[in-house]
Design a protein around this motif. Structure first.
Motif, PDB file in Angstrom:
ATOM      1  N   LEU A   1       0.831  -1.206   0.000  1.00 36.87           N
ATOM      2  CA  LEU A   1       0.000   0.000   0.000  1.00 36.87           C
ATOM      3  C   LEU A   1       0.867   1.258   0.000  1.00 36.87           C
ATOM      4  O   LEU A   1       0.567   2.238  -0.683  1.00 36.87           O
ATOM      5  CB  LEU A   1      -0.935   0.009   1.212  1.00 36.87           C
ATOM      6  CG  LEU A   1      -2.076  -1.016   1.197  1.00 36.87           C
ATOM      7  CD1 LEU A   1      -2.768  -1.063   2.559  1.00 36.87           C
ATOM      8  CD2 LEU A   1      -3.091  -0.692   0.104  1.00 36.87           C
ATOM      9  N   LYS A   2       1.964   1.208   0.753  1.00 40.92           N
ATOM     10  CA  LYS A   2       2.902   2.333   0.770  1.00 40.92           C
ATOM     11  C   LYS A   2       3.551   2.504  -0.599  1.00 40.92           C
ATOM     12  O   LYS A   2       3.725   3.622  -1.087  1.00 40.92           O
ATOM     13  CB  LYS A   2       3.959   2.116   1.845  1.00 40.92           C
ATOM     14  CG  LYS A   2       3.450   2.301   3.265  1.00 40.92           C
ATOM     15  CD  LYS A   2       4.436   1.776   4.297  1.00 40.92           C
ATOM     16  CE  LYS A   2       5.747   2.513   4.271  1.00 40.92           C
ATOM     17  NZ  LYS A   2       6.698   1.990   5.294  1.00 40.92           N
ATOM     18  N   ALA A   3       3.929   1.371  -1.197  1.00 41.80           N
ATOM     19  CA  ALA A   3       4.575   1.409  -2.513  1.00 41.80           C
ATOM     20  C   ALA A   3       3.652   2.010  -3.568  1.00 41.80           C
ATOM     21  O   ALA A   3       4.103   2.670  -4.504  1.00 41.80           O
ATOM     22  CB  ALA A   3       5.004   0.012  -2.928  1.00 41.80           C
ATOM     23  N   ALA A   4       2.346   1.782  -3.407  1.00 42.15           N
ATOM     24  CA  ALA A   4       1.360   2.320  -4.345  1.00 42.15           C
ATOM     25  C   ALA A   4       1.022   3.777  -4.042  1.00 42.15           C
ATOM     26  O   ALA A   4       0.264   4.409  -4.768  1.00 42.15           O
ATOM     27  CB  ALA A   4       0.089   1.471  -4.301  1.00 42.15           C
ATOM     28  N   GLY A   5       1.604   4.314  -2.968  1.00 43.52           N
ATOM     29  CA  GLY A   5       1.350   5.698  -2.611  1.00 43.52           C
ATOM     30  C   GLY A   5      -0.003   5.939  -1.976  1.00 43.52           C
ATOM     31  O   GLY A   5      -0.493   7.065  -1.942  1.00 43.52           O
ATOM     32  N   LEU A   6      -0.624   4.878  -1.452  1.00 43.67           N
ATOM     33  CA  LEU A   6      -1.953   5.009  -0.854  1.00 43.67           C
ATOM     34  C   LEU A   6      -1.904   5.352   0.627  1.00 43.67           C
ATOM     35  O   LEU A   6      -2.846   5.965   1.155  1.00 43.67           O
ATOM     36  CB  LEU A   6      -2.757   3.710  -1.058  1.00 43.67           C
ATOM     37  CG  LEU A   6      -3.082   3.363  -2.512  1.00 43.67           C
ATOM     38  CD1 LEU A   6      -3.727   1.987  -2.595  1.00 43.67           C
ATOM     39  CD2 LEU A   6      -4.003   4.416  -3.119  1.00 43.67           C
ATOM     40  N   VAL A   7      -0.840   4.943   1.300  1.00 47.80           N
ATOM     41  CA  VAL A   7      -0.720   5.215   2.733  1.00 47.80           C
ATOM     42  C   VAL A   7       0.717   5.600   3.061  1.00 47.80           C
ATOM     43  O   VAL A   7       1.626   5.391   2.256  1.00 47.80           O
ATOM     44  CB  VAL A   7      -1.129   3.992   3.585  1.00 47.80           C
ATOM     45  CG1 VAL A   7      -2.547   3.543   3.283  1.00 47.80           C
ATOM     46  CG2 VAL A   7      -0.148   2.828   3.389  1.00 47.80           C
ATOM     47  N   GLU A   8       0.907   6.158   4.245  1.00 51.49           N
ATOM     48  CA  GLU A   8       2.248   6.413   4.753  1.00 51.49           C
ATOM     49  C   GLU A   8       2.286   6.023   6.217  1.00 51.49           C
ATOM     50  O   GLU A   8       1.275   6.137   6.928  1.00 51.49           O
ATOM     51  CB  GLU A   8       2.640   7.878   4.586  1.00 51.49           C
ATOM     52  CG  GLU A   8       1.864   8.840   5.465  1.00 51.49           C
ATOM     53  CD  GLU A   8       2.405  10.267   5.376  1.00 51.49           C
ATOM     54  OE1 GLU A   8       3.423  10.477   4.691  1.00 51.49           O
ATOM     55  OE2 GLU A   8       1.804  11.164   6.018  1.00 51.49           O
ATOM     56  N   THR A   9       3.440   5.560   6.667  1.00 52.12           N
ATOM     57  CA  THR A   9       3.614   5.189   8.065  1.00 52.12           C
ATOM     58  C   THR A   9       4.408   6.264   8.778  1.00 52.12           C
ATOM     59  O   THR A   9       5.491   6.652   8.321  1.00 52.12           O
ATOM     60  CB  THR A   9       4.340   3.835   8.187  1.00 52.12           C
ATOM     61  OG1 THR A   9       3.532   2.817   7.593  1.00 52.12           O
ATOM     62  CG2 THR A   9       4.580   3.480   9.654  1.00 52.12           C
ATOM     63  N   ARG A  10       3.851   6.754   9.864  1.00 55.69           N
ATOM     64  CA  ARG A  10       4.542   7.732  10.691  1.00 55.69           C
ATOM     65  C   ARG A  10       5.033   6.996  11.924  1.00 55.69           C
ATOM     66  O   ARG A  10       4.226   6.514  12.725  1.00 55.69           O
ATOM     67  CB  ARG A  10       3.593   8.870  11.070  1.00 55.69           C
ATOM     68  CG  ARG A  10       3.007   9.588   9.859  1.00 55.69           C
ATOM     69  CD  ARG A  10       1.908  10.564  10.230  1.00 55.69           C
ATOM     70  NE  ARG A  10       1.167  10.989   9.056  1.00 55.69           N
ATOM     71  CZ  ARG A  10       0.017  11.659   9.091  1.00 55.69           C
ATOM     72  NH1 ARG A  10      -0.507  11.988  10.263  1.00 55.69           N
ATOM     73  NH2 ARG A  10      -0.600  11.995   7.973  1.00 55.69           N
ATOM     74  N   HIS A  11       6.320   6.872  12.022  1.00 54.67           N
ATOM     75  CA  HIS A  11       6.923   6.044  13.056  1.00 54.67           C
ATOM     76  C   HIS A  11       6.469   6.460  14.454  1.00 54.67           C
ATOM     77  O   HIS A  11       6.519   7.634  14.825  1.00 54.67           O
ATOM     78  CB  HIS A  11       8.449   6.106  12.963  1.00 54.67           C
ATOM     79  CG  HIS A  11       8.978   5.503  11.695  1.00 54.67           C
ATOM     80  ND1 HIS A  11       8.871   4.164  11.413  1.00 54.67           N
ATOM     81  CD2 HIS A  11       9.584   6.073  10.619  1.00 54.67           C
ATOM     82  CE1 HIS A  11       9.407   3.926  10.235  1.00 54.67           C
ATOM     83  NE2 HIS A  11       9.842   5.066   9.726  1.00 54.67           N
ATOM     84  N   GLY A  12       6.009   5.454  15.190  1.00 52.35           N
ATOM     85  CA  GLY A  12       5.555   5.686  16.545  1.00 52.35           C
ATOM     86  C   GLY A  12       4.130   6.184  16.639  1.00 52.35           C
ATOM     87  O   GLY A  12       3.591   6.336  17.745  1.00 52.35           O
TER      88      GLY A  12
END
Length: 250
Positions: free
Chosen positions: A67-78
């Motif tokens: 999903l991240k690779a497709a640009g649909l989501v991003e993870t914010r650490h913590g």
């Protein structure tokens, strides 16, 4: 912002482990594109998604990575994983990659990216990643022996190498291309070159084996060279096909 429980949207989960992440990705992608999961909304935690879908943590992480690779989501650490606005999505769309010329241009980009990815993968890969690569390679061997080739396995092979770099941006950039990573997912390369399909698939398989063996042996220069050979061969096969097409039109 409160996220609606995913359990209200049950999905059928396939029994084959290599398909589980795809099922999760397809379901979450559909929810994002339908605006059921809105921009800025936080996804459930890994543990909660595991419980909802009945899958392992590895499967959840694979799904989130896609999903991240497709640009649909991003993870914010913590903090967590959040749905992105469309403007954050990468500009290159698979739907715009249609002709042989388009695929040749993509291959030029891949040669630059993936030769270095292979180099880093050979120096950083873990034993578990080698095991995953070996399993996918065996799947490819089995299908080639039957006279076909698994596009899904081929895509996964290249994305596993990207993941073995330990650099999320290799994963995101290459993951965004999806099936465009593999020319014959778009074009019948063997047919364009009037090549024997069995001989063609055998050559491609040998190229994959060379890449794997270099990564297995932790030989970064050999891995880089093997990846360059593989992608350059693909580029040359397509270039000859393009010449034949242009010659036929003249």
């Amino acid at each position: 912002m409160t996220t609606e429980p995913l359990s209200t949207h049950p999905i059928p989960v396939r029994s084959k482990p290599r398909n589980l992440a795809t099922v999760v990705v397809e379901h979450l992608t559909a929810r994002i594109k339908s605006d059921d999961l809105k921009v800025g909304e936080k996804l459930l935690t890994e543990s909660e998604i595991m419980q909802v879908y009945g899958v392992s943590r590895t499967v959840v992480r694979e799904a989130i990575s896609q999903l991240k690779a497709a640009g649909l989501v991003e993870t914010r650490h913590g903090i967590g994983t959040f749905v992105l606005a469309p403007s954050h999505h990468l500009g290159m769309q698979n739907s715009s990659i249609i002709t042989v010329r388009d695929v040749l241009d993509v291959l030029e980009v891949r040669i630059s990216l993936e030769t270095e990815a292979a180099w880093h993968a050979a120096t950083r890969r873990t034993e578990s990643q080698v095991t995953e690569l070996r399993d996918v390679l065996q799947q490819m061997r089995d299908t080639v022996a039957s006279g076909v080739h698994s596009i899904e396995a081929d895509v996964r092979f290249h994305l596993l190498i990207a993941r073995a770099t330990g650099n999320q941006y290799f994963v995101e950039l290459l993951g965004h291309l999806g099936h465009t990573l593999i020319p014959r997912a778009r074009l019948n390369t063997a047919q364009l070159n009037h090549d024997d399909p069995g001989a063609y698939l055998s050559r491609v398989q040998h190229e994959h084996e060379a890449i794997f063996n270099a990564i297995l042996g932790k030989d970064p220069e050999a891995a880089r060279a093997a990846m360059r050979t593989h992608l350059s061969n693909s580029w040359e096969r397509l270039r000859l096909a393009q010449e034949a097409i242009e010659g036929a039109k003249a």
